[in-house]
Design a protein around this motif. Structure first.
Motif, short mmCIF file in Angstrom:
data_model
loop_
_atom_site.label_atom_id
_atom_site.label_comp_id
_atom_site.label_asym_id
_atom_site.label_seq_id
_atom_site.Cartn_x
_atom_site.Cartn_y
_atom_site.Cartn_z
N PHE A 273 7.76 -2.42 3.60
CA PHE A 273 8.67 -1.23 3.63
C PHE A 273 8.59 -0.50 2.37
O PHE A 273 8.43 0.73 2.39
CB PHE A 273 9.97 -1.74 3.88
N LYS A 274 8.28 -1.19 1.03
CA LYS A 274 8.39 -0.60 -0.12
C LYS A 274 6.90 0.39 -0.12
O LYS A 274 6.99 1.49 -0.39
CB LYS A 274 8.49 -1.37 -1.32
N LYS A 275 5.98 -0.47 0.21
CA LYS A 275 4.56 0.35 0.32
C LYS A 275 4.47 1.56 1.33
O LYS A 275 4.18 2.74 1.11
CB LYS A 275 3.49 -0.52 0.52
N GLY A 276 5.18 1.24 2.63
CA GLY A 276 5.12 2.38 3.38
C GLY A 276 5.96 3.52 3.14
O GLY A 276 5.69 4.53 3.54
N PHE A 277 7.03 3.21 2.35
CA PHE A 277 8.00 4.42 2.19
C PHE A 277 7.23 5.21 0.90
O PHE A 277 7.54 6.37 0.89
CB PHE A 277 9.39 3.80 1.70
N GLU A 278 6.59 4.61 0.41
CA GLU A 278 5.72 5.41 -0.73
C GLU A 278 4.85 6.55 0.00
O GLU A 278 4.64 7.51 -0.47
CB GLU A 278 5.16 4.49 -1.76
N GLN A 279 4.20 5.78 1.02
CA GLN A 279 3.35 6.46 1.78
C GLN A 279 4.16 7.84 2.53
O GLN A 279 3.54 8.86 2.70
CB GLN A 279 2.46 5.69 2.85
#
Length: 145
Positions: free
Chosen positions: A132-138
């Motif tokens: 979720f943290k990486k996905g949200f940055e994307q």
């Protein structure tokens, strides 16, 4: 089940944000951190059918328990898909069947706040947190770009 909560502010309208979250091309980009080749197939109706799959065709079958376009979507997870076969009743599925994954978008005068709340099994906490943290940055890059 554990409850995870995430929040992000993005300089985009809720409509733009919604498109980035659920458009098949951009969905695949931000969900790559969960599983490469992730796709979502949905009839976009409350109590209809939504299927989340990885590149091998394995995944989850769900339904939308709430939907308000550009504001809210709540997925209720019902079972697994493996080898093209849905499993809604195995002992493994019964442990988490009914788990909710909620997305809330709030318009803040040109900026949108996304809040996500989901129920997950203890064994998936770390993977979900990282994804979720990486996905949200994307998502942020896609929506603001």
């Amino acid at each position: 089940m554990e409850i995870l909560k995430y929040e992000i502010l993005i300089a985009a309208t809720p409509q733009k944000f919604w498109q980035v979250l659920w458009n098949p091309e951009t969905y695949m980009q931000w969900t790559q951190y969960f599983s490469l080749g992730s796709t979502m197939h949905s009839d976009w109706t409350v109590h209809g059918k939504t299927v989340f799959l990885d590149a091998s065709g394995a995944g989850m079958v769900s339904t939308m328990s709430q939907l308000e376009e550009f504001k809210l979507v709540v997925f209720k997870h019902l079972g697994l898909v493996q080898g093209g076969i849905e499993d809604l009743d195995s002992d493994e599925v019964k442990k988490w069947r009914g788990a909710l994954e909620k997305y809330f978008l709030e318009n803040l005068n040109g900026t949108t706040k996304l809040k996500v709340e989901l129920e997950t099994a203890q064994e998936y906490l770390e993977m979900m947190d990282v994804a979720f943290k990486k996905g949200f940055e994307q998502v942020k890059q896609l929506a603001e770009g």
